[in-house]
Scaffold this motif. Sequence first.
Motif, mmCIF file in Angstrom:
data_model
loop_
_atom_site.group_PDB
_atom_site.id
_atom_site.type_symbol
_atom_site.label_atom_id
_atom_site.label_comp_id
_atom_site.label_asym_id
_atom_site.label_seq_id
_atom_site.Cartn_x
_atom_site.Cartn_y
_atom_site.Cartn_z
ATOM 1 N N GLY A 1 0.820 -1.214 0.000
ATOM 2 C CA GLY A 1 0.000 0.000 0.000
ATOM 3 C C GLY A 1 0.850 1.258 0.000
ATOM 4 N N PHE A 2 1.890 1.270 0.819
ATOM 5 C CA PHE A 2 2.784 2.436 0.858
ATOM 6 C C PHE A 2 3.406 2.663 -0.516
ATOM 7 C CE2 PHE A 2 3.754 1.864 5.671
ATOM 8 C CZ PHE A 2 2.522 2.404 5.974
ATOM 9 N N ARG A 3 3.803 1.565 -1.144
ATOM 10 C CA ARG A 3 4.427 1.637 -2.465
ATOM 11 C C ARG A 3 3.442 2.198 -3.488
ATOM 12 N NH1 ARG A 3 4.519 -1.710 -6.446
ATOM 13 N NH2 ARG A 3 6.307 -1.743 -7.845
ATOM 14 N N ALA A 4 2.189 1.712 -3.412
ATOM 15 C CA ALA A 4 1.173 2.166 -4.375
ATOM 16 C C ALA A 4 0.854 3.645 -4.205
ATOM 17 C CB ALA A 4 -0.090 1.327 -4.223
ATOM 18 N N SER A 5 0.993 4.162 -2.994
ATOM 19 C CA SER A 5 0.656 5.572 -2.777
ATOM 20 C C SER A 5 1.890 6.444 -2.620
ATOM 21 C CB SER A 5 -0.253 5.717 -1.546
ATOM 22 O OG SER A 5 0.344 5.138 -0.415
ATOM 23 N N ALA A 6 3.066 5.882 -2.921
ATOM 24 C CA ALA A 6 4.305 6.648 -2.733
ATOM 25 C C ALA A 6 4.509 7.651 -3.855
ATOM 26 C CB ALA A 6 5.501 5.703 -2.658
ATOM 27 N N SER A 7 5.188 8.739 -3.533
ATOM 28 C CA SER A 7 5.520 9.726 -4.564
ATOM 29 C C SER A 7 6.831 9.355 -5.260
ATOM 30 C CB SER A 7 5.618 11.118 -3.924
ATOM 31 O OG SER A 7 6.512 11.078 -2.834
ATOM 32 N N GLN A 8 7.706 8.628 -4.552
ATOM 33 C CA GLN A 8 8.983 8.220 -5.149
ATOM 34 C C GLN A 8 8.755 7.137 -6.205
ATOM 35 O OE1 GLN A 8 8.278 7.508 -1.957
ATOM 36 N NE2 GLN A 8 9.377 8.993 -0.721
ATOM 37 N N LEU A 9 9.510 7.215 -7.286
ATOM 38 C CA LEU A 9 9.434 6.158 -8.289
ATOM 39 C C LEU A 9 10.080 4.881 -7.782
ATOM 40 C CD1 LEU A 9 8.492 7.997 -10.845
ATOM 41 C CD2 LEU A 9 9.961 6.384 -12.071
ATOM 42 N N GLU A 10 11.200 5.053 -7.091
ATOM 43 C CA GLU A 10 11.943 3.889 -6.594
ATOM 44 C C GLU A 10 11.741 3.756 -5.100
ATOM 45 O OE1 GLU A 10 13.589 1.678 -8.343
ATOM 46 O OE2 GLU A 10 13.171 2.683 -10.250
ATOM 47 N N HIS A 11 10.592 3.274 -4.727
ATOM 48 C CA HIS A 11 10.247 3.183 -3.316
ATOM 49 C C HIS A 11 10.811 1.905 -2.699
ATOM 50 C CE1 HIS A 11 7.468 2.376 0.135
ATOM 51 N NE2 HIS A 11 7.647 3.664 0.314
ATOM 52 N N GLN A 12 11.425 2.023 -1.536
ATOM 53 C CA GLN A 12 11.897 0.827 -0.813
ATOM 54 C C GLN A 12 11.298 0.774 0.585
ATOM 55 O OE1 GLN A 12 16.174 0.076 -0.640
ATOM 56 N NE2 GLN A 12 15.938 -0.989 1.327
ATOM 57 N N ALA A 13 10.565 -0.297 0.840
ATOM 58 C CA ALA A 13 10.017 -0.527 2.178
ATOM 59 C C ALA A 13 10.727 -1.721 2.791
ATOM 60 C CB ALA A 13 8.518 -0.790 2.112
ATOM 61 N N ASP A 14 11.345 -1.520 3.939
ATOM 62 C CA ASP A 14 11.974 -2.637 4.652
ATOM 63 C C ASP A 14 11.008 -3.176 5.689
ATOM 64 O OD1 ASP A 14 14.175 -2.114 3.157
ATOM 65 O OD2 ASP A 14 15.546 -1.799 4.831
ATOM 66 N N ILE A 15 10.964 -4.483 5.790
ATOM 67 C CA ILE A 15 10.150 -5.150 6.807
ATOM 68 C C ILE A 15 11.115 -5.882 7.730
ATOM 69 C CG2 ILE A 15 8.332 -6.834 7.237
ATOM 70 C CD1 ILE A 15 7.246 -6.255 4.420
ATOM 71 N N VAL A 16 11.006 -5.622 9.031
ATOM 72 C CA VAL A 16 11.924 -6.207 10.005
ATOM 73 C C VAL A 16 11.127 -6.902 11.107
ATOM 74 C CG1 VAL A 16 13.831 -5.756 11.590
ATOM 75 C CG2 VAL A 16 13.547 -4.314 9.562
ATOM 76 N N HIS A 17 11.400 -8.186 11.286
ATOM 77 C CA HIS A 17 10.723 -8.969 12.331
ATOM 78 C C HIS A 17 11.664 -9.193 13.505
ATOM 79 C CE1 HIS A 17 7.416 -10.620 9.628
ATOM 80 N NE2 HIS A 17 8.249 -10.101 8.758
ATOM 81 N N THR A 18 11.196 -8.880 14.699
ATOM 82 C CA THR A 18 11.945 -9.232 15.914
ATOM 83 C C THR A 18 10.991 -9.967 16.843
ATOM 84 O OG1 THR A 18 11.419 -7.188 17.102
ATOM 85 C CG2 THR A 18 13.394 -7.156 15.734
ATOM 86 N N GLU A 19 11.018 -11.276 16.786
ATOM 87 C CA GLU A 19 10.134 -12.077 17.634
ATOM 88 C C GLU A 19 10.964 -12.783 18.704
ATOM 89 O OE1 GLU A 19 7.126 -11.556 17.585
ATOM 90 O OE2 GLU A 19 6.232 -11.557 15.579
ATOM 91 N N LEU A 20 10.817 -12.326 19.944
ATOM 92 C CA LEU A 20 11.559 -12.940 21.051
ATOM 93 C C LEU A 20 10.574 -13.734 21.914
ATOM 94 C CD1 LEU A 20 14.112 -10.118 21.961
ATOM 95 C CD2 LEU A 20 14.111 -11.758 20.074
ATOM 96 N N CYS A 21 10.117 -14.839 21.338
ATOM 97 C CA CYS A 21 9.106 -15.662 22.007
ATOM 98 C C CYS A 21 9.620 -16.233 23.319
ATOM 99 C CB CYS A 21 8.683 -16.805 21.090
ATOM 100 S SG CYS A 21 8.062 -16.245 19.498
ATOM 101 N N SER A 22 10.947 -16.426 23.417
ATOM 102 C CA SER A 22 11.508 -17.079 24.602
ATOM 103 C C SER A 22 11.366 -16.221 25.855
ATOM 104 C CB SER A 22 12.984 -17.407 24.371
ATOM 105 O OG SER A 22 13.738 -16.208 24.295
ATOM 106 N N LEU A 23 10.997 -14.970 25.700
ATOM 107 C CA LEU A 23 10.821 -14.105 26.869
ATOM 108 C C LEU A 23 9.467 -14.302 27.534
ATOM 109 C CD1 LEU A 23 12.291 -10.691 25.610
ATOM 110 C CD2 LEU A 23 13.432 -12.543 26.840
ATOM 111 N N HIS A 24 8.623 -15.181 26.990
ATOM 112 C CA HIS A 24 7.230 -15.209 27.470
ATOM 113 C C HIS A 24 6.772 -16.552 28.014
ATOM 114 C CE1 HIS A 24 6.828 -11.117 26.246
ATOM 115 N NE2 HIS A 24 7.352 -11.414 25.081
ATOM 116 N N LEU A 25 7.695 -17.265 28.662
ATOM 117 C CA LEU A 25 7.284 -18.503 29.334
ATOM 118 C C LEU A 25 6.817 -18.186 30.761
ATOM 119 C CD1 LEU A 25 10.327 -20.801 28.413
ATOM 120 C CD2 LEU A 25 8.405 -20.094 26.980
#
Lengths: 379, 379
Positions: free
Chosen positions: B176-200
């Motif tokens: 969606g961000f890409r479709a509505s971006a003004s830049q021709l060369e749009h880059q969206a980074d997706i970063v996952h940080t899942e620390l499941c071990s903290l929740h026992l």
Amino acid sequence: MRPLLTDFRATRPRHEVSQVRLLAWLVDAHVEAETARAELDGAARAAFASRMAAAVKHCACPPAQIGTRGVVIGDIGAADWDANLIYDLRRHPHGQGSGARTRLFAEEVDAYFTTAYADDPVAPHDLIHVTCTGYISPSGAQKLVSRRGWGGSTRVTHAYQMGCYAALPAVRIAAGFRASASQLEHQADIVHTELCSLHLDPTDHRIEQLVVQSLFADGLIRYSMVNDDGRSGLRLLALHERILHDSSHAMAWMVADWGMQMVLGRDVPERVASSLRAFVIELFQRAGLPIERLADSMLAVHPGGPRILDRVRDVLELDEGQLRTSREVLFDHGNMSSATLPHIWMRLVDDARVPRGTLIPSLAFGPGLTVCGGLFEKT
Amino acid sequence: MRPLLTDFRATRPRHEVSQVRLLAWLVDAHVEAETARAELDGAARAAFASRMAAAVKHCACPPAQIGTRGVVIGDIGAADWDANLIYDLRRHPHGQGSGARTRLFAEEVDAYFTTAYADDPVAPHDLIHVTCTGYISPSGAQKLVSRRGWGGSTRVTHAYQMGCYAALPAVRIAAGFRASASQLEHQADIVHTELCSLHLDPTDHRIEQLVVQSLFADGLIRYSMVNDDGRSGLRLLALHERILHDSSHAMAWMVADWGMQMVLGRDVPERVASSLRAFVIELFQRAGLPIERLADSMLAVHPGGPRILDRVRDVLELDEGQLRTSREVLFDHGNMSSATLPHIWMRLVDDARVPRGTLIPSLAFGPGLTVCGGLFEKT
């Protein structure tokens, strides 16, 4: 066609309490918590009560700036400590733990979604749920969709943990969905459920916490992003946001043991203000409009507190009248976190004194420090 | 040009522990917690230990399905209970409270963002931070942007509390961000940080919790959505998602007193499976492709556990080989919540045995119940 924000519908929280009464309750709550925590005797309690009353009087947002605040639970403003759901401070000086607060959040938010959507025959394509005050899945939004059998047509997105400025990222997400949607007539609903009143810790007597606890309130509001087809609403012209350099420590919001915890630096209004003029110039540039149009705009500025409104007024050289609606929402509701800006938008749309065609520069601030802006035109 | 997912970069958590050792540790942790909580004497402790070992043996995901899991903290798998950061179970049978877990989450995630972006000279336009295992603002993403002075060019969005399926909403938001971006060369980074071990919570001995605690691991991964310019990656063809009717109670994830708490119904694989065939048919339709192409696809299926993979295989009439990569990621990493699907994507992109042009139907599941799907083509 440009995106239009429309059909704003706010729900008042069940309890509405005057700021005068809330500030008195705040003193009582801290005294009750400290009495239980430190096992104060009568004399020590009286001395502590007098110190606490002076501190609240000194630092809290006064009733001249906030008249009433809405809260979902009867605990707040009431004095029967043993009957309280969260703030049973004689047994639990901090109030109940994060689990109990999350469960209560879920109940209240489920009930809100049910009534807020009771009369909607047609499902929105997207339902964006915004909050930073309760994290539970399935969310009220997901449960609504599941219950109503909308699962095949409505996508749910959680725009969580973005603090007071979150209405603008939510609008940005909705605009993106619209731009990439296959439907010609795409409708994205944005729903804010901010239950700030669930996150007090009356054993934390720091001035900063008293300031916070004197400002925040609960806010429930929904609105839609649709094609601009001539309806009454706010046409989206531009969005802009900026994370300020080296301001990460000025404000924070995190999950803790007894609900969520805020850090609020004294210098937040200064830090935000210093960057604001350039920020608003860029916001107008993005809309292809000259900054001179700021002079005949009506602003929607997130009233974190009265001081931020004063600083915005001074640095942008605004008339007090241009901030009227922002101050009125602060006075009538307090700071409802991300639900506040939409309340201001609703009022500006409904306000006959604000003519169609008026520009509505909108500003909100939060952890990062993040400054978010949107430029709208009233239709 | 269509959006392309590319440049997958995973970071192994600091500690990698064999499932054999982890399951033995899980028994020990529950015994230690129960001994402290209920003040068990030697005989009662021995009896409890034997019951717990039998229960874990009976219900836990076996080492044949998960070989190793990565965890950010040394607590997990170690036996020096008093030295533990979160699971100092002799003093705190539940482990530390939500506040301590959130602070540790923040430290680990800050460090990860710093190293993961150490060599990036150019800022992405959008940075979408995905997690359901730690809520603190400013987030690692916001702090990175603030520290690097990227605040004027990079917008941060939090895609939080969407459970194991969150990679697909994140891709939807990025598109969606890409479709509505003004830049021709749009880059969206997706970063996952899942620390499941903290929740026992080692005082919760229910079978359901033992299953959960035998599956989840920590996962850290980043990737980018860019224009499809011929690079190696996954071209996005279609997205689809659905909240199942009346399945809200089957799975839940919420903030509680000692980290986050999961509810996991035994019937989740059945409920998901029953709707899956129609779901995948619609996913292919949305891409304008015949469902017959499923037969020569390689699937990326979130391996919540081995059973869900079995059910998906059966209901979609797949060869075991089509699920190979999903099973391998489960074996090598465990269930890393939302970070799991991106690890499978990374492996499929890197796998020379998977030719360019292969379709990659991707499926993930989470609270709602929500079924999320994406159809990609390897480029």
